[in-house]
Write a protein that holds these residues in place. Structure first.
Motif, PDB file in Angstrom:
ATOM      1  N   GLY A  28       2.647  38.197  -1.087  1.00 39.86           N
ATOM      2  CA  GLY A  28       3.411  39.550  -1.715  1.00 39.86           C
ATOM      3  C   GLY A  28       4.162  40.581  -0.684  1.00 39.86           C
ATOM      4  N   ALA A  29       2.744  40.854   0.666  1.00 40.92           N
ATOM      5  CA  ALA A  29       3.237  42.094   0.953  1.00 40.92           C
ATOM      6  C   ALA A  29       4.338  41.376   2.387  1.00 40.92           C
ATOM      7  N   ASN A  30       4.664  40.202   2.469  1.00 42.26           N
ATOM      8  CA  ASN A  30       5.453  40.276   3.093  1.00 42.26           C
ATOM      9  C   ASN A  30       7.161  39.389   2.710  1.00 42.26           C
ATOM     10  N   LEU A  31       7.280  40.406   1.808  1.00 42.65           N
ATOM     11  CA  LEU A  31       8.669  39.738   0.713  1.00 42.65           C
ATOM     12  C   LEU A  31       9.747  40.392   1.690  1.00 42.65           C
ATOM     13  N   GLN A  32       9.896  41.389   2.264  1.00 41.62           N
ATOM     14  CA  GLN A  32      10.736  42.077   2.640  1.00 41.62           C
ATOM     15  C   GLN A  32      10.902  41.371   4.694  1.00 41.62           C
ATOM     16  N   GLU A  33      10.687  40.567   4.760  1.00 44.32           N
ATOM     17  CA  GLU A  33      10.717  40.151   5.728  1.00 44.32           C
ATOM     18  C   GLU A  33      12.454  39.074   6.141  1.00 44.32           C
ATOM     19  N   ALA A  34      12.850  39.241   6.463  1.00 44.08           N
ATOM     20  CA  ALA A  34      14.226  37.576   6.994  1.00 44.08           C
ATOM     21  C   ALA A  34      14.176  36.838   6.805  1.00 44.08           C
ATOM     22  N   PRO A  35      14.809  35.521   6.354  1.00 41.41           N
ATOM     23  CA  PRO A  35      14.192  34.834   7.018  1.00 41.41           C
ATOM     24  C   PRO A  35      14.103  34.026   8.148  1.00 41.41           C
ATOM     25  N   GLY A  36      14.019  32.748   8.437  1.00 45.94           N
ATOM     26  CA  GLY A  36      14.191  32.361   9.547  1.00 45.94           C
ATOM     27  C   GLY A  36      15.497  31.515   9.972  1.00 45.94           C
ATOM     28  N   ALA A  37      15.602  31.177  10.915  1.00 46.31           N
ATOM     29  CA  ALA A  37      17.035  30.286  10.691  1.00 46.31           C
ATOM     30  C   ALA A  37      16.331  28.609  10.017  1.00 46.31           C
ATOM     31  N   PRO A  38      17.429  28.408   9.192  1.00 47.53           N
ATOM     32  CA  PRO A  38      17.028  26.914   8.665  1.00 47.53           C
ATOM     33  C   PRO A  38      16.764  25.940   9.332  1.00 47.53           C
ATOM     34  N   VAL A  39      15.594  25.307   8.898  1.00 46.21           N
ATOM     35  CA  VAL A  39      15.491  23.756   9.209  1.00 46.21           C
ATOM     36  C   VAL A  39      15.497  23.131   8.165  1.00 46.21           C
ATOM     37  N   THR A  40      15.063  21.978   9.071  1.00 47.69           N
ATOM     38  CA  THR A  40      15.584  20.588   7.868  1.00 47.69           C
ATOM     39  C   THR A  40      14.872  20.960   6.602  1.00 47.69           C
ATOM     40  N   GLY A  41      15.508  20.691   5.476  1.00 50.49           N
ATOM     41  CA  GLY A  41      15.145  20.898   3.834  1.00 50.49           C
ATOM     42  C   GLY A  41      14.263  21.851   3.456  1.00 50.49           C
ATOM     43  N   ILE A  42      14.209  23.343   4.505  1.00 48.47           N
ATOM     44  CA  ILE A  42      14.638  24.308   3.831  1.00 48.47           C
ATOM     45  C   ILE A  42      15.539  25.493   4.557  1.00 48.47           C
ATOM     46  N   PRO A  43      16.240  25.970   2.885  1.00 50.01           N
ATOM     47  CA  PRO A  43      17.606  26.862   3.674  1.00 50.01           C
ATOM     48  C   PRO A  43      17.019  28.230   4.395  1.00 50.01           C
ATOM     49  N   GLN A  44      15.635  28.752   3.743  1.00 45.02           N
ATOM     50  CA  GLN A  44      15.147  29.597   4.259  1.00 45.02           C
ATOM     51  C   GLN A  44      13.690  30.341   4.335  1.00 45.02           C
ATOM     52  N   PRO A  45      13.654  29.516   5.632  1.00 40.95           N
ATOM     53  CA  PRO A  45      11.928  29.483   5.815  1.00 40.95           C
ATOM     54  C   PRO A  45      11.663  30.321   6.372  1.00 40.95           C
TER      55      PRO A  45
END
Length: 270
Positions: A28-45
């Motif tokens: 939960g401490a990392n909730l502000q991290e921007a998501p990475g570039a999508p990868v197979t099956g995961i739009p917001q890794p």
């Protein structure tokens, strides 16, 4: 797939459940991290900590994957040429979870935990502790069917699902699992493979991460309760896609700087 007997929940966990308490994981401490570039099956890794080494040998990919995750890799399929694309899916899925404590919870509470790339002892495409004790076994030969069909989100879901069985055996899972058991009695089965309470629980975790897996039940708002439970109880608030019922774009999954776009729109599970 998991047929192991669930450990007895502690009295403290039962009291927490009765009070409606869910303790968010350290992720939960990392909730502000921007998501990475999508990868197979995961739009917001999670943002990539270890981008896949495109030019590495298969043996080097295996070595780096083990070093990055701290997980022992067993079985011969990791370095077989025909399975190289499947190893990449495993790599990117695990890296896509790196901003959560999901893997850390599993490995620190299951002594000798391993990932085993080998044939399972049943019809299942993966299992936890059945083919090899203390291991999530991934049957890459069976995975090839979905890969060739373009149903690659299914493979992400299977991996996270089997890891979910290992996660559910940890002390951190007790209160969340009890709350799920209560919710399951009123909400019912989640997905085509969810044939009992344990499998339902792992499916809610697998599809939570693999939002672009074909026929994802979370597109139905009636499963919003499951989604919220996994969001807070398993991943400490970290999401891998929009809330249930929201528009989900699974078409573009590679940043334009690479000059490559990968299609994530999966065919339906068979």
């Amino acid at each position: 797939m998991n047929l192991r007997i669930r450990r007895v929940t502690t009295a403290a966990a039962a009291l927490a459940m009765a009070a409606g308490a869910l303790t968010p994981s350290p992720a939960g401490a990392n909730l502000q991290e921007a998501p990475g570039a999508p990868v197979t099956g995961i739009p917001q890794p999670c943002a990539a900590q270890h981008p896949f080494p495109e030019k590495a040998t298969r043996a080097e990919v295996k070595r780096q994957l083990a070093a990055n995750t701290g997980i022992t890799l067993t079985g011969g399929a990791w370095t077989e040429a025909k399975h190289a694309p499947l190893v990449r899916i495993v790599w990117e899925t695990l890296d896509g979870l790196s901003c959560t404590d999901y893997l850390k919870t599993i490995t620190s509470n299951n002594k000798g935990f391993t990932l085993n790339a080998a044939p399972t002892r049943s019809w299942a495409w993966g299992d936890w502790g059945l083919t090899r004790r203390g291991a999530v076994t991934l049957d890459f030969a069976k995975w090839q069917e979905a890969y060739r069909a373009g149903d690659r989100g299914r493979l992400v879901r299977i991996l996270v699902h089997e890891l979910g069985h290992a996660w559910s055996q940890t002390p951190q899972a007790a209160a969340t699992y009890q709350r799920f058991a209560v919710m399951y009695r009123s909400t019912g089965n989640f997905g085509p493979y969810a044939y009992n309470q344990n499998e339902n629980f792992s499916e809610t975790i697998g599809y939570y991460v693999a939002r672009c897996a074909a026929g994802n039940p979370y597109q139905d708002k009636k499963f919003a309760g499951y989604y919220g439970l996994v969001k807070q109880g398993v991943f400490g608030g970290r999401e891998f896609g929009p809330a249930p019922g929201s528009r989900l774009d699974c078409s573009l999954v590679k940043p334009s700087t690479t000059g490559v776009q990968r299609v994530l729109k999966e065919s339906l599970d068979r």
